[in-house]
Design a protein around this motif. Structure first.
Motif, PDB file in Angstrom:
ATOM      1  N   TRP A 100      -7.907  16.866  -6.556  1.00 22.91           N
ATOM      2  CA  TRP A 100      -7.609  15.463  -6.380  1.00 22.91           C
ATOM      3  C   TRP A 100      -7.723  14.902  -4.971  1.00 22.91           C
ATOM      4  CZ3 TRP A 100      -2.087  16.774  -8.976  1.00 22.91           C
ATOM      5  CH2 TRP A 100      -2.442  17.313 -10.291  1.00 22.91           C
ATOM      6  N   TRP A 101      -7.126  15.309  -4.155  1.00 24.84           N
ATOM      7  CA  TRP A 101      -7.184  14.939  -2.954  1.00 24.84           C
ATOM      8  C   TRP A 101      -8.502  14.671  -2.284  1.00 24.84           C
ATOM      9  CZ3 TRP A 101      -5.378  11.490   0.135  1.00 24.84           C
ATOM     10  CH2 TRP A 101      -5.285  11.357   1.352  1.00 24.84           C
ATOM     11  N   TRP A 108       7.554  12.403 -18.130  1.00 28.06           N
ATOM     12  CA  TRP A 108       8.445  11.284 -18.301  1.00 28.06           C
ATOM     13  C   TRP A 108       8.791  10.423 -17.146  1.00 28.06           C
ATOM     14  CZ3 TRP A 108      13.011  10.922 -15.551  1.00 28.06           C
ATOM     15  CH2 TRP A 108      13.640  12.034 -14.996  1.00 28.06           C
ATOM     16  N   THR A 109       8.499  11.158 -16.007  1.00 28.47           N
ATOM     17  CA  THR A 109       8.553  10.423 -14.757  1.00 28.47           C
ATOM     18  C   THR A 109       7.444   9.434 -14.792  1.00 28.47           C
ATOM     19  OG1 THR A 109       7.423  12.111 -13.676  1.00 28.47           O
ATOM     20  CG2 THR A 109       9.860  11.887 -13.251  1.00 28.47           C
ATOM     21  N   ALA A 148       4.307   3.133   6.997  1.00 24.40           N
ATOM     22  CA  ALA A 148       4.149   1.798   6.395  1.00 24.40           C
ATOM     23  C   ALA A 148       5.330   1.087   6.077  1.00 24.40           C
ATOM     24  CB  ALA A 148       2.802   1.904   5.387  1.00 24.40           C
ATOM     25  N   LEU A 149       5.994   1.863   5.150  1.00 23.56           N
ATOM     26  CA  LEU A 149       7.427   1.074   4.948  1.00 23.56           C
ATOM     27  C   LEU A 149       8.282   0.714   5.938  1.00 23.56           C
ATOM     28  CD1 LEU A 149       8.144   3.286   1.665  1.00 23.56           C
ATOM     29  CD2 LEU A 149       7.479   0.895   1.722  1.00 23.56           C
ATOM     30  N   PRO A 166      -0.790  20.096   0.186  1.00 21.25           N
ATOM     31  CA  PRO A 166      -1.703  20.215   1.179  1.00 21.25           C
ATOM     32  C   PRO A 166      -1.519  19.400   2.306  1.00 21.25           C
ATOM     33  CG  PRO A 166      -2.671  19.533  -1.036  1.00 21.25           C
ATOM     34  CD  PRO A 166      -0.958  19.614  -0.983  1.00 21.25           C
ATOM     35  N   PHE A 182      -4.301  20.260  -6.601  1.00 22.60           N
ATOM     36  CA  PHE A 182      -4.041  19.193  -5.528  1.00 22.60           C
ATOM     37  C   PHE A 182      -5.285  18.992  -4.770  1.00 22.60           C
ATOM     38  CE2 PHE A 182      -1.897  16.516  -2.923  1.00 22.60           C
ATOM     39  CZ  PHE A 182      -0.912  15.983  -3.786  1.00 22.60           C
ATOM     40  N   TRP A 209      10.459  19.080  -9.411  1.00 26.54           N
ATOM     41  CA  TRP A 209       9.729  18.770 -10.586  1.00 26.54           C
ATOM     42  C   TRP A 209       8.994  17.199 -10.340  1.00 26.54           C
ATOM     43  CZ3 TRP A 209      11.511  13.679 -11.258  1.00 26.54           C
ATOM     44  CH2 TRP A 209      12.846  13.454 -10.710  1.00 26.54           C
ATOM     45  N   PHE A 249      -9.459  11.613  -4.589  1.00 24.28           N
ATOM     46  CA  PHE A 249      -9.016  10.109  -4.024  1.00 24.28           C
ATOM     47  C   PHE A 249      -9.863   9.377  -3.195  1.00 24.28           C
ATOM     48  CE2 PHE A 249      -6.523   8.263  -0.480  1.00 24.28           C
ATOM     49  CZ  PHE A 249      -5.444   7.761  -1.087  1.00 24.28           C
ATOM     50  N   PHE A 304      -1.396   7.160  -7.798  1.00 28.11           N
ATOM     51  CA  PHE A 304      -1.791   8.456  -7.550  1.00 28.11           C
ATOM     52  C   PHE A 304      -0.927   9.256  -8.587  1.00 28.11           C
ATOM     53  CE2 PHE A 304      -2.306  12.678  -5.619  1.00 28.11           C
ATOM     54  CZ  PHE A 304      -3.694  12.756  -5.416  1.00 28.11           C
ATOM     55  N   TYR A 305       0.410   9.273  -8.155  1.00 26.81           N
ATOM     56  CA  TYR A 305       1.378  10.063  -9.004  1.00 26.81           C
ATOM     57  C   TYR A 305       1.305   9.728 -10.831  1.00 26.81           C
ATOM     58  CZ  TYR A 305       5.702  12.043 -10.428  1.00 26.81           C
ATOM     59  OH  TYR A 305       6.862  12.840 -11.091  1.00 26.81           O
ATOM     60  N   VAL A 334       0.859  -1.112   0.016  1.00 29.44           N
ATOM     61  CA  VAL A 334       0.118   0.123   0.105  1.00 29.44           C
ATOM     62  C   VAL A 334       0.936   1.159  -0.164  1.00 29.44           C
ATOM     63  CG1 VAL A 334      -1.631   1.210   1.429  1.00 29.44           C
ATOM     64  CG2 VAL A 334      -2.015  -1.269   1.155  1.00 29.44           C
ATOM     65  N   GLY A 335       1.976   1.249   0.927  1.00 29.87           N
ATOM     66  CA  GLY A 335       2.882   2.373   0.932  1.00 29.87           C
ATOM     67  C   GLY A 335       3.453   2.702  -0.409  1.00 29.87           C
ATOM     68  N   VAL A 336       3.952   1.793  -1.020  1.00 30.72           N
ATOM     69  CA  VAL A 336       4.344   1.990  -2.537  1.00 30.72           C
ATOM     70  C   VAL A 336       3.245   2.205  -3.605  1.00 30.72           C
ATOM     71  CG1 VAL A 336       5.678   1.013  -4.438  1.00 30.72           C
ATOM     72  CG2 VAL A 336       6.691   0.750  -2.002  1.00 30.72           C
ATOM     73  N   CYS A 394       2.410   6.496   4.712  1.00 27.81           N
ATOM     74  CA  CYS A 394       3.034   5.521   3.475  1.00 27.81           C
ATOM     75  C   CYS A 394       4.356   5.096   3.896  1.00 27.81           C
ATOM     76  CB  CYS A 394       3.037   6.044   2.108  1.00 27.81           C
ATOM     77  SG  CYS A 394       1.514   6.077   1.318  1.00 27.81           S
ATOM     78  N   LEU A 395       5.198   6.348   4.256  1.00 23.76           N
ATOM     79  CA  LEU A 395       6.459   6.136   4.864  1.00 23.76           C
ATOM     80  C   LEU A 395       6.458   5.154   6.134  1.00 23.76           C
ATOM     81  CD1 LEU A 395       8.104   9.393   4.146  1.00 23.76           C
ATOM     82  CD2 LEU A 395       8.595   7.490   3.016  1.00 23.76           C
ATOM     83  N   VAL A 421      -0.134   2.802  -3.606  1.00 23.73           N
ATOM     84  CA  VAL A 421      -1.039   3.825  -3.510  1.00 23.73           C
ATOM     85  C   VAL A 421      -0.317   5.275  -4.093  1.00 23.73           C
ATOM     86  CG1 VAL A 421      -2.737   5.614  -2.197  1.00 23.73           C
ATOM     87  CG2 VAL A 421      -2.578   2.966  -1.982  1.00 23.73           C
ATOM     88  N   PRO A 422       0.730   5.767  -3.504  1.00 21.80           N
ATOM     89  CA  PRO A 422       1.369   6.964  -3.989  1.00 21.80           C
ATOM     90  C   PRO A 422       1.799   6.880  -5.386  1.00 21.80           C
ATOM     91  CG  PRO A 422       2.318   6.323  -1.821  1.00 21.80           C
ATOM     92  CD  PRO A 422       1.516   5.039  -2.230  1.00 21.80           C
ATOM     93  N   PRO A 449       3.675  16.690  -7.735  1.00 22.16           N
ATOM     94  CA  PRO A 449       2.606  16.677  -8.567  1.00 22.16           C
ATOM     95  C   PRO A 449       2.197  18.157  -8.666  1.00 22.16           C
ATOM     96  CG  PRO A 449       2.000  15.087  -7.029  1.00 22.16           C
ATOM     97  CD  PRO A 449       3.193  15.547  -6.642  1.00 22.16           C
ATOM     98  N   ASN A 450       2.375  18.828  -7.637  1.00 27.12           N
ATOM     99  CA  ASN A 450       1.819  20.269  -7.618  1.00 27.12           C
ATOM    100  C   ASN A 450       2.970  21.324  -8.115  1.00 27.12           C
ATOM    101  OD1 ASN A 450       0.690  22.785  -6.960  1.00 27.12           O
ATOM    102  ND2 ASN A 450      -0.461  22.161  -5.168  1.00 27.12           N
ATOM    103  N   ARG A 464       0.212  12.704 -13.088  1.00 24.39           N
ATOM    104  CA  ARG A 464       1.432  13.122 -14.081  1.00 24.39           C
ATOM    105  C   ARG A 464       1.580  12.459 -15.347  1.00 24.39           C
ATOM    106  NH1 ARG A 464       3.568  18.135 -13.141  1.00 24.39           N
ATOM    107  NH2 ARG A 464       5.933  17.173 -13.362  1.00 24.39           N
TER     108      ARG A 464
END
Lengths: 304, 545
Positions: free
Chosen positions: A217-218, A125-126, B25-26, B12, A214, B2, A222, A116-117, A108-110, B22-23, A112-113, B5-6, A121
């Protein structure tokens, strides 16, 4: 009311599952006491079967099993003969649950973000890197990831232990191996959810009201975008909590996954029935929790 | 930035919370483990998780290694030779007809929990394994004792009629039905290990869960976590405790050969001593290492012929099949672990016995026999199958022999791979044509390999019944003269492997272990693959960490 009904349905469902598991394992050829070396006389084998009531009719055995089950006794293990099924679950489930929960958090930690990203985006290119990770995670099985991680980080670099389960350091490689696939899967679900939400009218309205990209989105996106992840997370958690045979075997982890597979191979009837019941119970309960989460996350969902 | 996202770089608050979650969680994995226990003096990869540590119940070699560390019999295994030497008994007298053994127990014996250990405990342990309700797989190992079989089968109810008695607290008298040259070795084997009556009777099948567990051997059981580890600690009350080599030992279970090797190479394991933990694909490379040891093992790899099925009911067909197997090629090209090709089932190295030669490698002779049996150049030969349990090594052996049969006899043998239990069931139901088989000897005597092919032995499993063989075996085992016994056993073995060719021996298996002689000492390679834990020690004093 809906949840009460589901809870009431739980015991009969488990009963049915126990019956199926109990009968099906007995269909497989061979028995728990078949060995390369047979005892000196067939009488001993008969006595052994009698000791564990395997000489009785299947129905009688099943009723006997249910009698134990009501008292919370899942019976003796026919393979690990100094241990009961309860002993085995009490010892192995916490190990698998720790590994599973940690892998769940990793996934989940890896995931979900990342999902989302890569959704917000899109075209950058990322995004490519994120998508590549996702693809890799979904395609490369733990059977390959695990040994690769071991070779690089344990054998060559010596940063982590190669196997066993004794210290927090021992957890890192198994958790990544187990969570890798799920992180990719979650990233994909999250990305799709987000992509579906982004063009929605309420998002445009939110932007029109003056919210930053943002915040829109959030706050508005989300919650809905994560719904596919939530519905996937329930069964995934049940899966992870009850251990993974591959990862546990690779890293010699004393979890429940290896017992699930080996109990079938060993024809350890009480153990396999007990573990199937445990798995079913977790699956049903976690699905129930997912349904509850759904209602909380999506105001449109109501259960009757 | 870069990557955020914002574009404004203004995150926010809620997103920050999510990111933090998340961190966390890791990092969670790091919190979930119990603290590492201090490392034991010795860590050993022992093979499969023991099914049981109860001497009356256990059947596997890995189980036995732990049980031998915890319990002792009247005799024990010598670490160097694997032969029997004084254990709980310091001496014994054998009657002139070789039928009565009088054991004299050491007078200083105590259980690890402090109670005295006496002759009654020995008698109790032996009677226990013979009790029908205990249903011990290994009770047959005591059938050499007078009335033991009858008692085990419930034909007599009074244990006092069994030929083992304790006339006083330090003497055990055993009466045998036949002179049994390997009886002293049996007294060291796991069915005869001595356990404490009080604890077994009080706790039943769960007696091994008791802590402290009373043991008679060199090590106490501290902890047993399934598929995790068994922790043993030196028993200071063991009669020979002064010579125990290690204070604590961790026995690691596991079937994963790669993990075991990795653990060994990263020095987290000191010894690998189970042959299933040697990766068979790497054996070429491993054999060149100085820490890899291999030796002849009291175990035989062979083919069972189902003699009840056509065309294998014809001895000429069986002989033809076995005469085209190039055993040398099997061990040099397939198994490669130092196995010795063998046409006989009894390994070389058993005292007082020279095994007879079986069917030779003779393809022209084999073709002739096959033609005589009605299948010239393999024509008309039905399709038969070779059964094995699905592991890569057995499959490779099967493939190699399949090619030999095709090339030399022009017959097609199908390979039939089965999961272990299904394979065992197929074998006992005689639901096969040819079947891969193996046998590990229980004691250093031909009888442990030969008696299983007697007509009524449950391990026969090839449908072969020969009264002449049974008579030879009975006569041999009734004989007190070792030369006469050897001759009779040789005749019996010849009947089995050559004249009737009920089985085709392929090779004598090899034993393997891995340990660095600069790190560990006290392991000696012997035919029994018996390495008592009490003599194993680190070369340097145990590390303090």
């Amino acid at each position: 009311m809906y949840f009460v009904k589901r809870l009431i349905a739980l015991p009969p469902l488990l009963l049915l599952i126990s019956l199926l598991a109990f009968m099906l394992v007995r269909v497989a050829p061979g028995g728990p006491f078949d060995r390369e070396r047979k005892p000196a006389t067939p009488e001993i084998e008969r006595a052994l079967r009698a000791k564990y009531h395997l000489d009785e009719s299947v129905w009688k055995q099943y009723l006997r099993y249910l009698g134990g089950l009501v008292q919370g006794d899942l019976g003796p293990s026919l393979k690990q003969r100094n241990h009961s099924v309860n002993d085995i679950i009490a010892q192995a489930l916490p190990v698998s649950a720790t590994l599973g929960l940690a892998s769940f958090c990793f996934a989940v930690g890896v995931g979900v973000p990342l999902g989302f990203y890569t959704a917000v985006r899109r075209g950058h290119w990322t995004e490519m890197i994120g998508t590549f990770y996702t693809l890799l995670a979904v395609c490369v099985p733990a059977l390959v990831v695990g040994p690769l991680l071991v070779i690089v980080f344990a054998v060559k670099l010596g940063w982590f232990p190669v196997a066993l389960w004794t210290s927090p350091l021992h957890m890192v490689l198994p958790v990544i191996t187990l969570g890798f696939y799920f992180s990719g899967k979650i990233a994909r679900l999250m990305r799709e959810g987000m992509l579906n939400v982004l063009p929605a009218e309420f998002m445009v309205t939110a932007r029109a009201k003056g919210l930053s990209d943002f915040k829109a989105w959030w706050r508005h996106g989300f919650r809905l975008a994560i719904l596919p992840v939530v519905s996937y997370a329930g069964p995934m958690l049940a899966d992870l909590l009850t251990g993974s045979f591959v990862v546990e075997a690779l890293f010699q982890i004393p979890g429940i996954g290896s017992f699930i597979v080996n109990s079938a191979l060993n024809r350890d009837y009480p153990l396999i029935t007990g573990l199937v019941l445990l798995y079913a119970f977790l699956l049903i309960v976690l699905n129930l929790i997912v349904d509850a989460l759904y209602a909380w996350l999506d105001p449109r969902v109501r259960y009757e | 930035m870069w990557f955020l996202p914002n574009a404004s770089g203004n995150l926010p608050g809620a997103f920050r919370v999510l990111l933090a979650a998340c961190l966390t969680a890791l990092l969670l994995p790091a919190l979930g483990c119990r603290p590492a226990a201090p490392r034991a003096d010795l860590t050993i990869a022992n093979g499969a998780e023991p099914e049981s540590l109860d001497p009356a119940m256990l059947t596997g070699q890995p189980d036995g290694r732990v049980a031998f560390a915890m319990f002792e019999g009247l005799t024990r295994f010598n670490a160097v030779t694997g032969a029997a030497e004084p254990g709980l008994a310091c001496a014994w007298d054998i009657s002139s007809n070789l039928l009565t053994y009088t054991f004299h127990l050491r007078t200083n014996l105590v259980w690890s929990t402090g109670e005295p250990l006496r002759a009654d405990d020995v008698v109790y342990s032996w009677i226990r394994i013979l009790t029908p309700e205990v249903a011990s797989d290994y009770s047959g190992n005591l059938y050499y004792i007078r009335n033991a079989e009858a008692f085990n089968l419930g034909k007599i109810k009074d244990p006092a009629q069994v030929g083992v008695h304790a006339p006083d607290p330090f003497t055990v008298v055993v009466e045998l039905t036949n002179p049994t040259p390997f009886f002293l070795e049996l007294c060291a084997f796991h069915p005869q290990l001595v356990v404490q009556r009080q604890v077994v009777e009080k706790y039943g099948d769960r007696w091994l869960k008791v802590r402290p567990l009373p043991v008679s051997g060199a090590f106490e059981l501290v902890e047993w976590r399934l598929e995790d580890r068994i922790r043993l600690r030196r028993n200071p009350r063991y009669w020979d405790a002064a010579n125990t080599g290690a204070e604590t030992v961790d026995i690691l279970p596991g079937n994963n050969a790669t993990a075991a090797l990795n653990l060994f190479l990263t020095k987290q394991v000191d010894i690998i001593w189970d042959k299933n933990l040697i990766p068979s694909d790497l054996i070429d490379v491993l054999r060149l290492r100085p820490d890899f040891h291999f030796f002849d093992f009291l175990a035989s790899y062979f083919i069972r012929h189902n003699v009840t099925r056509k065309p294998l009911n014809d001895v000429r067909v069986r002989q033809a099949l076995s005469m085209v197997i190039d055993r040398q090629r099997l061990v040099t090209r397939v198994t490669k672990g130092g196995e010795s090709p063998s046409s006989h089932i009894t390994p070389i190295g058993i005292p007082n016995y020279t095994p007879p030669e079986g069917t030779p490698y003779d393809p022209p002779g084999a073709r002739k026999l096959l033609a005589e049996a009605g299948f010239p150049n393999g024509s008309g030969f039905p399709r038969i199958s070779y059964l094995f349990n699905s592991t890569r090594e057995h499959e490779r052996i099967g493939v190699e022999m399949q090619a030999m049969w095709k090339q030399e006899l022009n017959i097609d043998v199908e390979l039939r791979s089965m999961e272990w239990k299904t394979y065992l069931r197929a074998q006992s139901d005689l639901d096969y044509d040819l079947s891969r088989s193996a046998w590990v000897g229980d004691y250093t005597d031909p009888n442990t390999f030969l008696d299983m092919f007697m007509s009524d032995n449950p391990n026969n499993r090839c449908g072969w019944r020969n009264p002449e063989y049974d008579a030879l075996m009975r006569k041999a085992n009734g004989s007190a003269d070792s030369a006469v016994r050897e001759r009779l056993l040789q005749q019996a073995e010849t009947l089995l492997i050559k004249t009737d060719n009920a089985i085709t021996p392929l090779f004598i298996m090899a034993g393997f272990n891995m340990f660095d002689t600069n790190n560990v000492e006290g392991i000696y390679n012997n035919l029994r693959d018996m390495h008592p834990l009490r003599t194993v020690r680190k070369v340097r004093p145990p590390r303090k960490d």
